[in-house]
Design a protein around this motif. Sequence first.
Motif, short mmCIF file in Angstrom:
data_model
loop_
_atom_site.label_atom_id
_atom_site.label_comp_id
_atom_site.label_asym_id
_atom_site.label_seq_id
_atom_site.Cartn_x
_atom_site.Cartn_y
_atom_site.Cartn_z
N GLY A 1 0.80 -1.63 -0.23
CA GLY A 1 0.27 0.38 0.17
C GLY A 1 0.74 0.94 0.16
N SER A 2 0.65 1.90 1.37
CA SER A 2 2.19 3.23 1.15
C SER A 2 2.53 3.39 2.54
CB SER A 2 0.99 4.32 1.06
OG SER A 2 0.18 4.52 0.17
N PRO A 3 3.49 3.29 2.40
CA PRO A 3 4.46 3.50 1.34
C PRO A 3 4.72 1.77 0.57
CG PRO A 3 6.16 3.57 3.67
CD PRO A 3 4.51 3.25 3.71
N TRP A 4 5.32 2.10 -0.66
CA TRP A 4 5.18 1.57 -1.58
C TRP A 4 6.38 0.68 -0.98
CZ3 TRP A 4 4.39 2.96 -6.90
CH2 TRP A 4 3.33 3.74 -7.37
N GLY A 5 6.50 -0.85 0.00
CA GLY A 5 7.80 -1.02 -0.26
C GLY A 5 7.41 -2.28 -0.42
N TYR A 6 8.46 -3.81 -0.29
CA TYR A 6 9.07 -5.31 -0.49
C TYR A 6 7.62 -5.92 0.44
CZ TYR A 6 10.38 -9.99 -1.17
OH TYR A 6 10.38 -10.99 -1.11
N VAL A 7 6.83 -6.67 -0.02
CA VAL A 7 6.02 -7.54 0.65
C VAL A 7 6.81 -8.65 -0.45
CG1 VAL A 7 4.83 -6.84 2.26
CG2 VAL A 7 3.98 -7.22 -0.46
N LYS A 8 7.12 -10.04 0.22
CA LYS A 8 7.17 -11.37 -1.12
C LYS A 8 5.97 -11.88 -1.62
CE LYS A 8 5.15 -14.87 2.26
NZ LYS A 8 5.56 -15.89 2.51
N GLU A 9 4.76 -11.66 -1.84
CA GLU A 9 3.09 -11.47 -2.53
C GLU A 9 3.46 -10.55 -3.40
OE1 GLU A 9 2.03 -12.87 1.34
OE2 GLU A 9 2.95 -10.84 0.93
N ASN A 10 4.61 -9.52 -3.67
CA ASN A 10 4.60 -8.19 -4.75
C ASN A 10 5.34 -9.41 -5.98
OD1 ASN A 10 3.95 -6.57 -3.77
ND2 ASN A 10 5.72 -5.38 -2.88
N HIS A 11 5.77 -10.63 -5.81
CA HIS A 11 6.80 -10.38 -6.88
C HIS A 11 5.66 -12.52 -7.24
CE1 HIS A 11 10.56 -9.23 -5.32
NE2 HIS A 11 10.09 -9.18 -6.07
N SER A 12 4.58 -12.19 -7.03
CA SER A 12 3.88 -13.36 -7.83
C SER A 12 2.98 -12.99 -8.40
CB SER A 12 2.20 -13.57 -6.32
OG SER A 12 1.30 -12.86 -6.25
N ASN A 13 2.39 -14.37 -9.27
CA ASN A 13 1.71 -14.39 -10.74
C ASN A 13 0.48 -13.09 -10.47
OD1 ASN A 13 3.53 -14.93 -12.31
ND2 ASN A 13 3.25 -17.35 -11.94
N GLU A 14 0.26 -13.84 -8.85
CA GLU A 14 -1.72 -13.31 -9.47
C GLU A 14 -1.52 -11.69 -9.49
OE1 GLU A 14 -1.92 -17.07 -7.69
OE2 GLU A 14 -0.49 -15.55 -7.46
N SER A 15 -0.47 -11.27 -8.64
CA SER A 15 0.30 -9.51 -8.00
C SER A 15 0.20 -9.44 -10.39
CB SER A 15 0.93 -9.53 -7.61
OG SER A 15 0.74 -9.23 -6.34
N LEU A 16 0.68 -9.77 -10.55
CA LEU A 16 1.49 -9.29 -12.03
C LEU A 16 0.18 -9.17 -12.44
CD1 LEU A 16 4.40 -9.34 -14.22
CD2 LEU A 16 3.78 -11.50 -14.56
N ASN A 17 -0.70 -10.83 -12.06
CA ASN A 17 -2.23 -10.21 -13.30
C ASN A 17 -2.62 -9.28 -13.02
OD1 ASN A 17 -1.47 -12.42 -14.53
ND2 ASN A 17 -2.07 -13.88 -13.24
N GLN A 18 -2.54 -9.02 -11.63
CA GLN A 18 -3.98 -7.82 -11.69
C GLN A 18 -2.85 -6.13 -11.89
OE1 GLN A 18 -3.94 -7.19 -6.88
NE2 GLN A 18 -5.08 -5.40 -6.97
#
Length: 272
Positions: A108-125
């Motif tokens: 969210g805010s700030p735009w930091g790293y969480v491991k789920e960012n690198h998932s295919n689900e996040s990519l498709n979103q």
Amino acid sequence: MNKIGIRAHDIGKFDEKTLSKKVMEYGFDGVQLVFKKAIDHPVDFNNLIEMKKHFQYPMIMMLGAYFNPIHPDPKVVEEGIENFKNHLKIANSLKTKFVGTETGSLMGSPWGYVKENHSNESLNQMIHVIKDLADTASTYKSYIAIEGAYAHVAYSPQRIKKILEEVKSPYVKVTIDLFNYLHLGNYQDRMEIFETCLNLLRDDIVIFHLKDFIVQNEKLVQVGLGQGLMDFPKIIRRIQEVKPEAYLIFEGVTGEDIKTSYDYIKSLLEGK
């Protein structure tokens, strides 16, 4: 020769005339312009007379409408999309082609790293959002410039390539920020990562963000250009060979570092 620009709010926040004058005094060809950060009054998208008057030269290389396309609050995403589309609508009237954003974080805010960012689900979103923006870009004949970063969805140049392949739009282009891809575990491979960017994305690269850094207290810390670990003689040479028409935009270069950084990059472009 590649034109040199700077993120406008790294110089300061002023009215259009004053900001333009300060940019020219440094010698820059143009700016990356985020209205709310660089202009000291609200910008009326229906009345851009002053903006057009003072930013013919220096030019606007890119409008920054950065937002988080996978923010966990749908309202924040919706507002970011609307704002980005409004920038796409006015880009051509300001004689700029590109409107830029990064690829977002589930934090969210700030735009930091969480491991789920690198998932295919996040990519498709994220791809779903970019496809929607690309339709608007096509309508107004303006271009989206997407920028990867290790902490975000597009954590590698390969991830950016995947987005381009899925969106399939000539109105989606790429900003390369090498520093954004780096962390303590890979910074020594920075030139290999840079070459991967050039090889995978060269047809779609329109902007390079220039940043330099040192390693301090187990962190990568930005410094003025030419003061850190980046091999700018080689980086500039490769850019000139591969993308001589791309814009070179300083980002995060401030204060006294602006002039020394400009002089340094200008001398490299001129082969001195």
